[in-house]
Design a protein around this motif. Structure first.
Motif, PDB file in Angstrom:
ATOM      1  N   ARG A 234       0.860  -1.188   0.000  1.00  3.84           N
ATOM      2  CA  ARG A 234       0.000   0.000   0.000  1.00  3.84           C
ATOM      3  C   ARG A 234       0.895   1.236   0.000  1.00  3.84           C
ATOM      4  NH1 ARG A 234      -4.958  -1.635   2.682  1.00  3.84           N
ATOM      5  NH2 ARG A 234      -5.608   0.560   2.597  1.00  3.84           N
ATOM      6  N   THR A 235       1.071   1.867  -1.139  1.00  3.11           N
ATOM      7  CA  THR A 235       1.845   3.103  -1.211  1.00  3.11           C
ATOM      8  C   THR A 235       0.905   4.293  -1.107  1.00  3.11           C
ATOM      9  OG1 THR A 235       1.746   2.997  -3.632  1.00  3.11           O
ATOM     10  CG2 THR A 235       3.704   2.082  -2.587  1.00  3.11           C
ATOM     11  N   GLY A 236       1.474   5.443  -0.793  1.00  4.29           N
ATOM     12  CA  GLY A 236       0.650   6.622  -0.563  1.00  4.29           C
ATOM     13  C   GLY A 236      -0.247   6.452   0.636  1.00  4.29           C
ATOM     14  N   SER A 237       0.185   5.613   1.587  1.00  3.39           N
ATOM     15  CA  SER A 237      -0.648   5.279   2.748  1.00  3.39           C
ATOM     16  C   SER A 237       0.055   5.731   4.028  1.00  3.39           C
ATOM     17  CB  SER A 237      -0.913   3.766   2.805  1.00  3.39           C
ATOM     18  OG  SER A 237      -1.571   3.328   1.642  1.00  3.39           O
ATOM     19  N   ALA A 238      -0.220   6.945   4.438  1.00  3.27           N
ATOM     20  CA  ALA A 238       0.380   7.478   5.660  1.00  3.27           C
ATOM     21  C   ALA A 238      -0.391   6.985   6.881  1.00  3.27           C
ATOM     22  CB  ALA A 238       0.389   9.000   5.622  1.00  3.27           C
ATOM     23  N   VAL A 239       0.314   6.476   7.858  1.00  3.95           N
ATOM     24  CA  VAL A 239      -0.304   5.997   9.097  1.00  3.95           C
ATOM     25  C   VAL A 239      -0.672   7.197   9.958  1.00  3.95           C
ATOM     26  CG1 VAL A 239       0.117   4.722  11.234  1.00  3.95           C
ATOM     27  CG2 VAL A 239       0.911   3.803   9.043  1.00  3.95           C
ATOM     28  N   THR A 240      -1.901   7.203  10.454  1.00  2.00           N
ATOM     29  CA  THR A 240      -2.365   8.313  11.288  1.00  2.00           C
ATOM     30  C   THR A 240      -2.545   7.914  12.743  1.00  2.00           C
ATOM     31  OG1 THR A 240      -4.644   7.803  10.629  1.00  2.00           O
ATOM     32  CG2 THR A 240      -3.479   9.512   9.379  1.00  2.00           C
ATOM     33  N   ASN A 241      -2.603   6.605  13.004  1.00  2.00           N
ATOM     34  CA  ASN A 241      -2.702   6.171  14.409  1.00  2.00           C
ATOM     35  C   ASN A 241      -2.338   4.690  14.521  1.00  2.00           C
ATOM     36  OD1 ASN A 241      -3.363   6.704  17.204  1.00  2.00           O
ATOM     37  ND2 ASN A 241      -5.090   5.331  16.915  1.00  2.00           N
ATOM     38  N   ILE A 242      -1.741   4.344  15.646  1.00  2.00           N
ATOM     39  CA  ILE A 242      -1.456   2.946  15.980  1.00  2.00           C
ATOM     40  C   ILE A 242      -1.825   2.747  17.437  1.00  2.00           C
ATOM     41  CG2 ILE A 242       0.315   1.157  16.166  1.00  2.00           C
ATOM     42  CD1 ILE A 242       1.986   2.723  14.127  1.00  2.00           C
ATOM     43  N   ASP A 243      -2.607   1.695  17.709  1.00  2.00           N
ATOM     44  CA  ASP A 243      -2.907   1.366  19.098  1.00  2.00           C
ATOM     45  C   ASP A 243      -2.750  -0.138  19.291  1.00  2.00           C
ATOM     46  OD1 ASP A 243      -5.295   0.144  18.161  1.00  2.00           O
ATOM     47  OD2 ASP A 243      -6.394   2.035  18.376  1.00  2.00           O
ATOM     48  N   ALA A 244      -3.179  -0.649  20.432  1.00  2.00           N
ATOM     49  CA  ALA A 244      -2.938  -2.050  20.772  1.00  2.00           C
ATOM     50  C   ALA A 244      -3.653  -3.023  19.845  1.00  2.00           C
ATOM     51  CB  ALA A 244      -3.364  -2.309  22.217  1.00  2.00           C
ATOM     52  N   GLY A 245      -4.687  -2.568  19.142  1.00  2.00           N
ATOM     53  CA  GLY A 245      -5.445  -3.503  18.314  1.00  2.00           C
ATOM     54  C   GLY A 245      -5.646  -3.090  16.882  1.00  2.00           C
ATOM     55  N   SER A 246      -4.956  -2.004  16.443  1.00  2.00           N
ATOM     56  CA  SER A 246      -5.206  -1.572  15.074  1.00  2.00           C
ATOM     57  C   SER A 246      -4.147  -0.597  14.588  1.00  2.00           C
ATOM     58  CB  SER A 246      -6.582  -0.896  14.967  1.00  2.00           C
ATOM     59  OG  SER A 246      -6.584   0.348  15.654  1.00  2.00           O
ATOM     60  N   VAL A 247      -4.152  -0.414  13.267  1.00  2.00           N
ATOM     61  CA  VAL A 247      -3.384   0.650  12.625  1.00  2.00           C
ATOM     62  C   VAL A 247      -4.370   1.408  11.746  1.00  2.00           C
ATOM     63  CG1 VAL A 247      -2.670  -0.884  10.727  1.00  2.00           C
ATOM     64  CG2 VAL A 247      -1.391   1.209  11.176  1.00  2.00           C
ATOM     65  N   THR A 248      -4.260   2.737  11.722  1.00  2.00           N
ATOM     66  CA  THR A 248      -5.218   3.559  10.990  1.00  2.00           C
ATOM     67  C   THR A 248      -4.523   4.322   9.880  1.00  2.00           C
ATOM     68  OG1 THR A 248      -6.544   3.831  13.005  1.00  2.00           O
ATOM     69  CG2 THR A 248      -6.963   5.374  11.199  1.00  2.00           C
TER      70      THR A 248
END
Length: 419
Positions: A234-248
């Motif tokens: 997945r290119t052009g996909s900036a991560v906006t959040n990471i928590d214990a059960g997910s990546v956004t």
């Protein structure tokens, strides 16, 4: 009759490629060397991902610094952590309250993970810089499959069998490709309640392509090879959040219990104590001879230094560059002791290579570029050649031969508790 003055004291902070190569290059120079490192070993970082993905064990890619330097009588190895440099008093301050005086100083303490201001992500998305990092990542990967086998909840199983790697540089690509192999080949037929081949491996890159330091044609070949291994790129996909059960990613939330960080690095905080301007990553913009501006007896090398080449591009943060820098600093110290002028550092670019998985790699040697099995063979030979120690080379070669024919990874032992 006066006695000869005591030899100059050279303090080297960091036992990585730059520090170790500098120490070795000073073997026949009448100096006293203290090599300081937080660990007791030199680590062959290019193969660290192999430990993280259970392909190799820790001693295969690391060797004790004392053993490496045992015959070099002018070196004392100390295990400790430098926290600051006092250039006025010419001392290095240590974490235990002690100090080391120096006549010449080389800072080669490397880099750490950079989360771009999101320090809360650290606990949920470990990076890969040390053996401790590798063992933590290995534990999380293997434990995810074990927990999925024990779970009766389909949603939980799906999240456990989803692996997200953030960052499409060499480390991210290597981790993603190897995870794809583990899921589809290594663990095949070993579980009864889950099918590891259904594991989802995502490689998330904020930029337009993976392996951006390579030519675009090789970058595209790498993407295709990853997809053949079942990796979702997945290119052009900036991560906006990471928590214990997910990546956004923007508005898209992906349930996963295993996020691995390969997106950015920051220089060792030790550089801040030098009192000179640093770049955005915390690196020291060094003089052409790798000395610190205004401080000719202090040198910086490896990932902690930044220097523009003749073509306007920075010297890359790779092992060959660190080795060349270490050798150059040793030559500069010899020149300073002899009262000669130092020479500027010139990086000799031997090319760029990255592996994607079994029989899949890309190689850029300037005018010569290739991929696939030939590139993978070239990568394998190069890494075997540069490993320190005969035992390491033999063990790694045997492990890779077994893995090639059987798809097995023999270091799949889970140690320690899950975080």
């Amino acid at each position: 009759m006066t006695s000869d003055p005591s030899p100059a004291h050279v303090v080297i902070v960091g036992g990585g490629f730059a520090g170790l190569w500098a120490a070795r290059a000073l073997a026949r120079v009448p100096v006293r060397i203290t090599l300081l490192d937080r660990g007791n070993h030199h680590l062959f970082q290019p193969l660290l991902y192999q430990v993280a993905t259970a392909g190799l064990s820790s001693p295969d890619i690391a060797a004790p610094l004392r053993h490496i330097l045992r015959r070099q009588k002018n070196v004392t190895v100390l295990m400790g952590e430098a926290v600051a440099v006092d250039s006025a008093q010419k001392i290095v301050r240590l974490a235990d309250g002690g100090t080391l005086g120096y006549d010449f100083l080389l800072l080669a303490s490397g880099a750490t993970h950079a989360y771009f201001g999101h320090d809360g992500w650290v606990a949920h998305a470990p990076g890969l810089k040390t053996l401790d990092d590798a063992l933590l990542i290995r534990r999380r990967i293997l434990s995810a499959f074990e927990r999925a086998e024990a779970s009766d909840d389909d949603a939980e199983r799906k999240a456990l069998l989803t692996f997200a790697i953030v960052g499409g540089g060499p480390t991210g690509v290597e981790l993603a490709g190897t995870l794809g192999e583990i899921a589809r080949h290594t663990l095949k037929h070993e579980f009864r309640r889950i099918d590891p081949q259904h594991a989802r491996v995502l490689l998330l890159e904020a930029g337009p392509r993976v392996l951006s330091s390579f030519p675009e044609s090789l970058s595209e070949k790498a993407r295709l090879q990853l997809e053949r291994l079942g990796v979702e790129v997945r290119t052009g996909s900036a991560v906006t959040n990471i928590d214990a059960g997910s990546v956004t990613l923007g508005d898209e939330r992906i349930a996963t219990h295993t996020v691995l960080w390969a997106a950015g690095v920051a220089a060792s905080p030790l550089a801040r104590s030098l009192g000179v301007p640093l770049d955005r990553a915390g690196r020291v913009p060094v003089e052409p001879d790798l000395s610190v501006p205004g401080q000719p007896r202090i040198f910086v090398a490896g990932d902690l230094a930044t220097l523009q080449r003749e073509n306007g591009k920075p010297v890359p943060g790779v092992a060959p560059a660190a080795k060349q820098m270490g050798n150059h600093v040793a030559a500069a110290i010899r020149a300073r002791i002899a009262g000669r002028a130092t020479k500027p550092f010139h990086y000799r670019d031997w090319g760029n290579l990255a592996t994607i998985g079994r029989r899949a790699a890309i190689v850029d040697l300037g005018k010569l570029r290739f991929s696939g099995f030939l590139a993978w063979s070239f990568w394998l030979v190069a890494h075997i050649f540069f490993l320190i120690g005969f035992r390491n080379r033999v063990v790694v070669l045997l492990d890779w031969a077994v893995a090639y024919w059987t798809h097995q990874r023999n270091a799949r032992i889970i140690v320690g508790r899950n975080d």
